[in-house]
Design a protein around this motif. Structure first.
Motif, PDB file in Angstrom:
ATOM      1  N   ARG A 257       0.765  -1.199   0.068  1.00 35.76           N
ATOM      2  CA  ARG A 257       0.000  -0.103  -0.027  1.00 35.76           C
ATOM      3  C   ARG A 257       0.881   1.400  -0.116  1.00 35.76           C
ATOM      4  O   ARG A 257       0.529   2.238  -0.890  1.00 35.76           O
ATOM      5  N   SER A 274      -9.089   2.967   0.272  1.00 32.21           N
ATOM      6  CA  SER A 274      -8.458   1.611   0.417  1.00 32.21           C
ATOM      7  C   SER A 274      -9.396   0.590   0.887  1.00 32.21           C
ATOM      8  O   SER A 274     -10.493   1.066   1.197  1.00 32.21           O
ATOM      9  N   ASP A 282      -4.230  -5.485   3.396  1.00 36.96           N
ATOM     10  CA  ASP A 282      -4.703  -4.402   2.140  1.00 36.96           C
ATOM     11  C   ASP A 282      -4.656  -4.975   0.983  1.00 36.96           C
ATOM     12  O   ASP A 282      -3.664  -5.682   0.838  1.00 36.96           O
ATOM     13  N   VAL A 285      -6.109  -0.152  -3.466  1.00 35.68           N
ATOM     14  CA  VAL A 285      -6.190   1.365  -3.381  1.00 35.68           C
ATOM     15  C   VAL A 285      -6.926   1.984  -4.566  1.00 35.68           C
ATOM     16  O   VAL A 285      -6.840   1.350  -5.528  1.00 35.68           O
TER      17      VAL A 285
END
Length: 295
Positions: A257, A274, A282, A285
């Protein structure tokens, strides 16, 4: 298989489960059932209420071959030739990445943005870079009849697979394909750009799970030395293809990220949002161009 007696659903299910268990395949019974169902056209209910249903010799041979492929480590969905993604049945080919649940996170994240564009303009133009099976684009089209999408891939075989999926799903009128190395042959402006680009650092590919490293196309995995090559290409060129207030949604590796955000901010984008996948990592994005959106 045993000599003399008829080959039945029950026999095949037991044989497949035992073969896959012996080979150490996780979820052996489930995989055996799915393979039997795929090649016989039966359901779980059929196996329960009619376990002695006979299976002809040619189909039995195909199922046995499928069991052998699975015990050798070939992924289940490569053997069946298709996989569910966002409720859609998508055919696979050797040139396409197998779409996985992590990528559904990207679809979920982009739905509000497509909806907003449709509400404002009455339509939404989507560009799917590295489309593969067409999974992301087709999932979005399935949710918004006002949207159109262009799937881009450097592989003609992958594009043929994506177009066949669009045709089978009744989405071909709103889906077009462009053979291109990223933006090289792309024209026009888009409201939404999406991509699940290759993001595995090259030296890490050897350590991936066997079903990934041996069966997904390397070009769809290899993100260069640090895994970020594709993001640099997209960030450097995307602004020319985004309409006013356009957005870019990208799948990323669990630890990328910050790096991907820095790449896009360096090209004048800002991070708009995000999202994490079901594992809490994660995974997505989203970027926009603030200067143009204020103009």
């Amino acid at each position: 298989m045993a000599e003399g007696g008829p080959v039945t659903l029950e026999v095949l299910l037991r044989l497949g489960r035992d073969m896959l268990l012996k080979a150490g395949i996780p979820d052996a019974a489930l995989d055996a059932r799915l393979l039997v169902e795929r090649f016989t056209g039966t359901t779980r209910t059929d196996a329960i209420i009619d376990p002695l249903r006979p299976v002809d010799s040619e189909t039995s041979r195909k199922i046995l071959k499928a069991f052998e492929r699975r015990t050798a480590g070939e992924p289940l969905h490569r053997i069946t030739g298709s996989r569910q993604f966002y409720g859609l049945e998508l055919s696979l080919s050797p040139a396409t990445l197998e779409p996985r649940p992590d990528t559904e996170t990207l679809v979920d994240a982009m739905l509000p943005l497509v909806r907003k564009t449709v509400a404002r303009r009455g339509s939404c133009r989507i560009l799917d870079l590295g489309t593969g099976t067409g999974a992301i684009a087709l999932a979005l089209l399935s949710q918004f009849p006002e949207a159109t999408a262009t799937g881009v891939d450097v592989s003609a075989e992958a594009l043929a697979t994506a177009c066949a999926n669009a045709e089978r799903l009744g989405l071909s009128v709103r889906f077009s394909a462009t053979c291109s190395d990223w933006f090289q042959n792309v024209a026009g402006l888009y409201d939404v750009i999406v991509s699940n680009p290759p993001y595995i650092p090259r030296d890490d590919i050897a350590g991936l799970a066997r079903d990934v490293r041996e069966h997904d196309p390397r070009a769809a995995l290899d993100g260069g030395g640090d895994g970020l090559d594709a993001y640099r290409r997209i960030a450097a060129e995307a602004a020319r293809f985004l309409d006013d207030d356009g957005t870019i949604g990208l799948e990323i590796g669990f630890d990328q990220r910050q790096a991907v955000t820095s790449i896009f901010e360096g090209q004048g984008f800002e991070l708009l949002g995000s999202a994490k996948d079901l594992g809490g990592d994660d995974r997505v994005v989203i970027f926009g161009l603030p200067v143009r959106s204020q103009a």
